[in-house]
Every structure is written in C-alpha cells, then in structure tokens.
Design a protein around this motif. Structure first.
Motif, PDB file in Angstrom:
ATOM      1  N   VAL A  72       3.171   9.640 -20.652  1.00 47.69           N
ATOM      2  CA  VAL A  72       2.289   8.713 -21.362  1.00 47.69           C
ATOM      3  C   VAL A  72       0.852   9.062 -21.000  1.00 47.69           C
ATOM      4  N   ASP A  73      -0.091   8.618 -21.807  1.00 49.15           N
ATOM      5  CA  ASP A  73      -1.499   8.868 -21.508  1.00 49.15           C
ATOM      6  C   ASP A  73      -1.888   8.193 -20.194  1.00 49.15           C
ATOM      7  N   ASN A  74      -2.715   8.909 -19.411  1.00 51.30           N
ATOM      8  CA  ASN A  74      -3.249   8.357 -18.160  1.00 51.30           C
ATOM      9  C   ASN A  74      -2.144   7.801 -17.256  1.00 51.30           C
ATOM     10  N   ALA A  75      -1.094   8.600 -17.079  1.00 47.98           N
ATOM     11  CA  ALA A  75       0.071   8.128 -16.326  1.00 47.98           C
ATOM     12  C   ALA A  75      -0.271   7.787 -14.879  1.00 47.98           C
ATOM     13  N   VAL A  76      -1.079   8.617 -14.221  1.00 42.42           N
ATOM     14  CA  VAL A  76      -1.438   8.314 -12.833  1.00 42.42           C
ATOM     15  C   VAL A  76      -2.253   7.027 -12.773  1.00 42.42           C
ATOM     16  N   ALA A  77      -3.166   6.860 -13.710  1.00 50.43           N
ATOM     17  CA  ALA A  77      -3.965   5.631 -13.742  1.00 50.43           C
ATOM     18  C   ALA A  77      -3.066   4.407 -13.891  1.00 50.43           C
ATOM     19  N   ARG A  78      -2.069   4.507 -14.736  1.00 50.19           N
ATOM     20  CA  ARG A  78      -1.170   3.364 -14.933  1.00 50.19           C
ATOM     21  C   ARG A  78      -0.363   3.072 -13.668  1.00 50.19           C
ATOM     22  N   LEU A  79       0.031   4.125 -12.955  1.00 49.03           N
ATOM     23  CA  LEU A  79       0.720   3.928 -11.681  1.00 49.03           C
ATOM     24  C   LEU A  79      -0.187   3.194 -10.692  1.00 49.03           C
ATOM     25  N   LEU A  80      -1.430   3.641 -10.581  1.00 46.66           N
ATOM     26  CA  LEU A  80      -2.352   3.026  -9.625  1.00 46.66           C
ATOM     27  C   LEU A  80      -2.685   1.592 -10.032  1.00 46.66           C
ATOM     28  N   GLN A  81      -2.845   1.369 -11.319  1.00 52.34           N
ATOM     29  CA  GLN A  81      -3.096   0.004 -11.789  1.00 52.34           C
ATOM     30  C   GLN A  81      -1.940  -0.918 -11.411  1.00 52.34           C
ATOM     31  N   ALA A  82      -0.713  -0.412 -11.547  1.00 54.08           N
ATOM     32  CA  ALA A  82       0.461  -1.221 -11.210  1.00 54.08           C
ATOM     33  C   ALA A  82       0.509  -1.513  -9.713  1.00 54.08           C
ATOM     34  N   GLU A  83       0.209  -0.503  -8.890  1.00 49.90           N
ATOM     35  CA  GLU A  83       0.223  -0.702  -7.440  1.00 49.90           C
ATOM     36  C   GLU A  83      -0.870  -1.672  -7.010  1.00 49.90           C
ATOM     37  N   VAL A  84      -2.063  -1.533  -7.571  1.00 50.91           N
ATOM     38  CA  VAL A  84      -3.165  -2.435  -7.218  1.00 50.91           C
ATOM     39  C   VAL A  84      -2.847  -3.864  -7.654  1.00 50.91           C
ATOM     40  N   ALA A  85      -2.278  -4.012  -8.850  1.00 47.75           N
ATOM     41  CA  ALA A  85      -1.933  -5.352  -9.335  1.00 47.75           C
ATOM     42  C   ALA A  85      -0.896  -6.007  -8.433  1.00 47.75           C
ATOM     43  N   ARG A  86       0.076  -5.237  -7.980  1.00 46.35           N
ATOM     44  CA  ARG A  86       1.104  -5.803  -7.106  1.00 46.35           C
ATOM     45  C   ARG A  86       0.515  -6.198  -5.755  1.00 46.35           C
ATOM     46  N   ARG A  87      -0.406  -5.378  -5.243  1.00 43.10           N
ATOM     47  CA  ARG A  87      -1.048  -5.711  -3.967  1.00 43.10           C
ATOM     48  C   ARG A  87      -1.869  -6.995  -4.093  1.00 43.10           C
ATOM     49  N   ALA A  88      -2.509  -7.169  -5.251  1.00 43.17           N
ATOM     50  CA  ALA A  88      -3.306  -8.381  -5.462  1.00 43.17           C
ATOM     51  C   ALA A  88      -2.418  -9.623  -5.447  1.00 43.17           C
ATOM     52  N   LYS A  89      -1.219  -9.514  -6.011  1.00 41.11           N
ATOM     53  CA  LYS A  89      -0.283 -10.646  -6.006  1.00 41.11           C
ATOM     54  C   LYS A  89       0.172 -10.964  -4.586  1.00 41.11           C
ATOM     55  N   GLU A  90       0.344  -9.901  -3.776  1.00 36.82           N
ATOM     56  CA  GLU A  90       0.765 -10.110  -2.388  1.00 36.82           C
ATOM     57  C   GLU A  90      -0.303 -10.855  -1.602  1.00 36.82           C
ATOM     58  N   ASP A  91      -1.578 -10.558  -1.930  1.00 37.62           N
ATOM     59  CA  ASP A  91      -2.675 -11.215  -1.223  1.00 37.62           C
ATOM     60  C   ASP A  91      -2.783 -12.691  -1.623  1.00 37.62           C
TER      61      ASP A  91
END
Length: 282
Positions: free
Chosen positions: A263-282
């Motif tokens: 998919v387009d910008n696949a690494v960006a989407r991975l990082l966005q998902a990881e950052v979003a999950r970390r924000a929920k943990e906080d």
C-alpha cells in the motif's frame, strides 16, 4: 512458509514492546525514485515525539541519512555506506576505510564484467558520471544523496573509500556476476536489484547499529526493524520485531516475522498505528 502481512489495526507485538526502531532507507522509507514522502517524514517525527529512539541504517552516503534526520527534525543515529560510517546525531564517531589495493581490484573486476563502479567516502559519491547516467542510475544516486551531486572521479581519493558500489544495466546481468564478486570479496552484498556494495572486511550495518544501541542503553530484542535488501539481513536477524518492506527480497522475507502490505506509504502507516496505540496506553 509465507511471511504474514501486518494488520495495521491489530499489530502483533505486545503493547509497550517496542523500545526503539531501526529503518533502512532506500526501498523502505523511499519510493522507486529514492524520495521519502512528506507523509513518511511526518510519521518518523511522530515516532520520535512519542519517545522512541530511531536509527537509520543505509547503504546511502551519510548526507542521504543526515538530511532525512534534519528534514524530519528527529533525534537519530545514522549508519551509512553499509556500515562504513556511523554518525551519532552530531558527529561521525567511526569510519572504516577500504584498503587501496582492494579498491583497485574491485574496480578492475567491475570493468571486466561490464559493471560501472562508483565510490563513497565519508561525505560524497564519485563516479564516471556519463557511464552511470547511461545506466539510468545517476539521478537515483543523486536523489539518495538528498541533492548532493555525484562528483567526477578525478576528485576521488581511494584511501578514503568507505564503500564501492557496482551498477549493472539490468538485474539479470547482476544475477550473472554476483557469485564471482561474492566469492572474491566476502563483504559483497546486493543492496538493489542493479547494485552491489563492497565495504571493508568485517563492516556491516549491524556493527554500527550495535554501537548505537549500546551507547543508548538499548537491546536489539526490544526493537522494531524494517528493511528490504540482503544488506539488511545481518541486523534484521538480530532485531526483536523484524518487518520486511513491501517489495523486500525473498531472503529478507525469510528473515522477517512479518511483511508490510503493498500500500502507499506502508512504513508511515505502520508508524502511525504504533504511535496511536502508544497514545491509548498513555
């Protein structure tokens, strides 16, 4: 066994598992023209803002990594020239030079096999510009250098070589000759379908990554890593959460536990998902 594709909505590693991240650049953070999109730059910045230490491990010239760091405004180490140069975010902390005789031997063998050699030192690339352009590889290398032009060979000092790269007109040509180069020069790796990289004995991306982790008090097993080429295997095999880029080589796919979807910008989407999950943990 087929390497499973990541589901960005359901990341497979435990929450809080990722303590740092390592990324190859070309073929991983870039498109086919060796350009990193604004979306990917923003995702790297968000990961850095989330407190995740980052390292970029690349076959590129050092400038091709440090300019990405500055463009993103992140704090990161850069392991460049396939491990030949290591930068800690401020200074070059190590540089490994090839033996002049070996540089000459690589050059002679390249010419006898119809390949175009180009040379790296700590900060610049040198080549027969016309020969590299005839293969359609000049623009790619200048893009990868973040705008720095490839210099003419008369400005190159062999004693300062950190890496020699070899370009072929087609992947099939490289398929035919890679075995001979690997046999004669054990540090040979394939960094692109049309490129081989040769560095000083004992030098790999992993050597520089290991140093970056040790200085920062980090462990390889706690890291996320994304790469695409054979020169990434040595470090991806040591990283705790290795992910193959969408167009990774078969060898990298075998090494990694997961792969990115096409998919387009696949690494960006991975990082966005990881950052979003970390924000929920906080």
């Amino acid at each position: 066994m087929r390497t499973p594709a990541l589901d960005f909505d359901n990341l497979p590693w435990p929450r809080g598992a990722i303590k740092h991240a390592v990324f190859d650049i070309d073929g991983t953070l870039t498109d086919e023209h060796s350009i990193t999109s604004d979306v990917t730059i923003a995702a790297l910045r968000a990961l850095d803002d989330a407190g995740v230490p980052i390292a970029l491990a690349t076959g590129r010239l050092l400038n091709g990594g440090t300019n990405l760091v500055r463009r993103a405004g992140i704090h990161a180490w850069v392991i460049a020239a396939g491990g030949g140069v290591v930068w800690n975010g401020k200074d070059i902390v190590s540089a490994h030079y090839m033996d002049v005789e070996e540089v000459e031997q690589v050059t002679a063998m390249a010419h006898s096999n119809g390949l175009v050699p180009f040379y790296f030192d700590e900060e610049r690339i040198y080549a027969d510009r016309a020969a590299l352009d005839a293969l359609g590889m000049l623009e790619i290398n200048e893009n990868a250098s973040e705008g720095q032009p490839v210099l003419d060979l008369d400005q190159f000092t062999p004693a300062h070589a950190t890496k020699v790269s070899l370009a072929a007109a087609t992947p099939e040509h490289m398929d035919d000759v890679i075995g001979a180069f690997t046999k004669r020069f054990p540090t040979t790796t394939r960094s692109h379908a049309n490129f081989l990289d040769i560095v000083a004995p004992g030098v790999t991306k992993w050597e520089g990554i290991e140093r970056a982790l040790a200085v920062r008090g980090l462990r390889a097993e706690d890291g996320l890593g994304v790469g695409d080429s054979e020169n990434d295997i040595a470090w991806l095999s040591r990283i705790g959460y290795p992910v193959a880029a969408a167009l990774a080589s078969p060898e990298v796919l075998e090494t990694c536990r997961w792969r990115l979807p096409k998919v387009d910008n696949a690494v960006a989407r991975l990082l966005q998902a990881e950052v979003a999950r970390r924000a929920k943990e906080d």
